[in-house]
Design an enzyme around this catalytic site. Sequence first.
Site, PDB file in Angstrom:
ATOM      1  N   SER A  78       0.814  -1.224   0.000  1.00 24.94           N
ATOM      2  CA  SER A  78       0.000   0.000   0.000  1.00 24.94           C
ATOM      3  C   SER A  78       0.840   1.264   0.000  1.00 24.94           C
ATOM      4  O   SER A  78       0.322   2.367  -0.175  1.00 24.94           O
ATOM      5  CB  SER A  78      -0.942   0.005   1.207  1.00 24.94           C
ATOM      6  OG  SER A  78      -0.204   0.163   2.393  1.00 24.94           O
ATOM      7  N   LYS A 106      -6.059   4.683   8.089  1.00 26.90           N
ATOM      8  CA  LYS A 106      -4.921   5.443   7.576  1.00 26.90           C
ATOM      9  C   LYS A 106      -5.254   6.938   7.507  1.00 26.90           C
ATOM     10  O   LYS A 106      -4.458   7.803   7.928  1.00 26.90           O
ATOM     11  CB  LYS A 106      -4.532   4.933   6.188  1.00 26.90           C
ATOM     12  CG  LYS A 106      -3.814   3.582   6.240  1.00 26.90           C
ATOM     13  CD  LYS A 106      -3.565   3.027   4.866  1.00 26.90           C
ATOM     14  CE  LYS A 106      -2.774   1.724   4.944  1.00 26.90           C
ATOM     15  NZ  LYS A 106      -2.662   1.052   3.656  1.00 26.90           N
TER      16      LYS A 106
END
Lengths: 226, 827
Positions: free
Chosen positions: B669, B712
Amino acid sequence: MTTSAPETTAEPRRVREIVLALETDGRDSPAIPLALSLARHFAAGLVALLVESEALRRAASLPFCVEVRRHSGDERRLDPALLERSLRQALQQLERSLMAPASGLRVDVRRVCSRPLQLLDEHATADIVVFGRSTVSRWLPAERSPIRLETAATDPAHFDEAARALQAHTASAPWERLHWTGDADVLARLRRRRPSLILISRRDIARADGLQQLIEALDEPIVVLP
Amino acid sequence: MLDSVNAAHDAGAVVPARPVAALEPGLLCRRCDAEALSFLTTTDLPDLDGTIGQGRATNALEFGVGMAHEGYNLFVMGTPGLGKSPIARGMLEQRAATMPIPPDCCLVHNFRTPHQPIALMLAPGTGVELQRDMRNLVRDILSGIPAAFDGDDYRTRAQEINDEFKEREEGLFTAVAEEAMRKNLMLVRTPGGWTVAPVRNGEVFGPEEFQKLSEAEQQEIERNSDIVRQKLRNAVQESTRLHREHARRMEALNTDVASRRVDQHLEELRAHYRALPEVMTFLSEVRDDIVDNADEIRRFAAENKGPPSADQRLTPFNRYYVNVLVDRNGSTGAPVIYEDHPTYQNLIGRIEHLAQFGTLLTDFTLIKGGALLRANGGYLILDARKVLMQPFAWDALKRALRAREARIQPLEQMLSLASTITLEPAPIPLDVKVVLTGDRLLYHLLSAYDPDFPLLFKVQADFAEDFARDTDNTRGFACLIATLQRQHKLRPMDRGAVARLIEHAARRAEDAEKLSLHREDLLDNLREADWWAQRAGSDVVQAAHVLQAIAAGIQRADQLRERMHESILRDIHRIQTSGMAIAQVNGLAVVLLGKHSFGHPTRITATAHPGNGKVIDIQRESELGGAIHSKGVLILSAFLAQRYAQRQPLTLAASLVFEQTYGAVDGDSASAAELCTLLSALSGLPLRQDLAITGSVDQHGAVQAIGGVNEKIEGFFDICKARGLSGTQGVLIPEANIKHLMLRDDVVEAARSGRFKVYAISSIDQAMTLLSGTQAGDVDAQGAFPSDTVNGRVQARLHDWAGLLQRFAHPKSGESQNDDERSGNDS
């Protein structure tokens, strides 16, 4: 075999000796525990006699004498020496068999050559004589009543103390009373009744050969009271 | 938008950069409108009919439980907390209730081979009945047999036999004695038997008298003596034979008396169990054994004055008892058994021993059945992981399912650990369907590595983790909440609370368009919200209580996040949230701590210099990078080559690192962030530090979806918020993750007020445009990018490095060739 008598504070005793008279094949007779019980109860000495018959001694001296063994039917030559050895062995076995159960009693074991009636005479001072033969026949039922053999003149109370002494051996069945009505008749009745033991008073033995017949014909122990 | 990206991927072309605007606040969290819910509180809702969102699993369960054929056992799979076991158990119980009650399972003594007890399968309830009857029988025979032998009847008959034999024996010897008498002889007893002696006048001859006889007389006496002795011997031998015959007659009498008494006691039992041939056989063998052992019974009765007490485990009469392994008395259908501790012994059964005088003893009454026997005729539910963790349990389970029989075999015997005499009970026919529950990994591992597994567990019931968040399902989910609330006796919830729970379920599913099916998590939320409502003195659980419960749950597990954020805010961990920097970008990472997870920014930096095209992943080189992360770095290397090295070698040597990380990093990611950092290093363009970026890239520069998007964003938001929101700060996320956004209220509120932004990007060019403030630049027909763009600057830098390297390698030719190429490019 003699052992020291136990210390006792029992009541004054009339009975001082129990004479156990066993035939030569009677080393495992049921009379033995009866005699022991009587000896303990009366705190009396026990005289165990292995009674040899004169007839046996004579027979063994004959040149053609042969013994037929009881359980196997086997035969073996019987002579006086062999008979003597067998009798010694029988005496030793009797001593051994009395050693433990007679602990604490004054015991005398010996051989005699006699007859029952002679024994009664020989042991006039003996208070109770117990006659025993070989092992009780296997055909007899396990539980049988003891019998008191009486006459019209018998005092029933005469048997009581001995009956108490023998209680351990008679607890499972009650005492029965049988009147002496004649040698043959008594013998026939006793054979039918198959008692566990016979208690009789010396005073009631009218004819000596009547007692001799009983002893020879019956397997059961016979206790003769004074 | 995604379609166009995919089309570009298919063509292998460079994705054109388009302007990116911040996402509308409405896209950041898909709210559940409480007002739109058609109830006021959960009291108004009915119980959930069946299950919700588990159609595939329930269909598989229905199929599996219905299939009677061999091997159609089930493996119910899914992550823990989905409610697999209760759902499966509910369905199994529903079906089991319609099935016939299986028989009782009993063990009885094997009179022929005592170490192999016999199994009896009896109608439900009959096992205990037979057990009671046999105990009563023992009690009866212990009084009845001695009584029979003490009775007058027996005594009379025994005495008749004795009398008969005594008479016969006496007859033998009397005949001999009479014969002797007739021959003037007599039998004389000796210490060991008899002898025969001549008599005269009633007295036995002495040897002198015998010698006086004539030789003829002596010979006659000897001859007669021999004859009588022979008869005596015959009598003795006949007597021995009589004794044997007597023993047989007595034995026959004893057998007859014992048989009559036992038959008397057994008569009722035989009549009661006459329809059960196995029981009749057993009773017949018991009868014969009692008759054969009447003497032992009499002895026991005499010594013990009664039957064995209940606490006497090993008695001489155990062989007449019945050991009920499984009692179905009171059952209403087939059994559904859940064995929570599936050890070998708990599954298969065990043989117990009793220590007596230092010796271990056992008999069939000490055999205990296991879960397989209890579930025989029905269903057995087991946790696959627990079975696999118990030594020998898995093999034993497979063996039983393959053979379709339960063989109770002590483990110590199997392993030859004990040499005590033990039992080998007859195998018991098994008709059981086993339902294993476990996670998917376990299922696939077993499928791959255990060849028996696919043959024995043919039906997989795969429980879904989530389901679509549409109107019907939302109402169904509300009904599930209402059902659980009532089942667990919790306060009713108002629709506001339900709406918050629905939103939380979407958040747990990490998808705004899905709802998590994790019942256990949901139930935890319900219980905890109920606790907060109770504390607030409210009879109804409200939205605030739900939010309190959720927040408290996070707070309990949130210490590590706080520590990490504190470290950033105290500038121990260097994270910039303003300004610009070359070759540095804020990546985003997620930390998973059991059920709790949180995000935090991480500084990614790059260096670049002329080289042979190799990008060094420092995480990987230091063995702190996982395989997927390494793969991401390799992909971005491929992207660089594909985009910038079509006409020249990739003359680049670069390194990438997650600064100030001290543990393993995995996942791809951060590959978009890493690529941006590298492009910044190559182009010399600084990147905005008030933005963070997450997303993976493919070889064509398209940005792809990642996990943990909410955590996140919130991780970076929290840092920015703590330092003061500037209005320019925000996060770049993959466009494909928009549908996963279920952000916290404070993040959405900041976005609504323009203090924080979330950008959805689909390509690395969009990311670079946003981060650098410079257009990425589209490639022209000759493969060149405009020089004032990101790509143009990168291309130029690489071209320079290529020339530089060439000049180093071939000082003269390289220079002219390089000049030619440069002039060609310019043209």
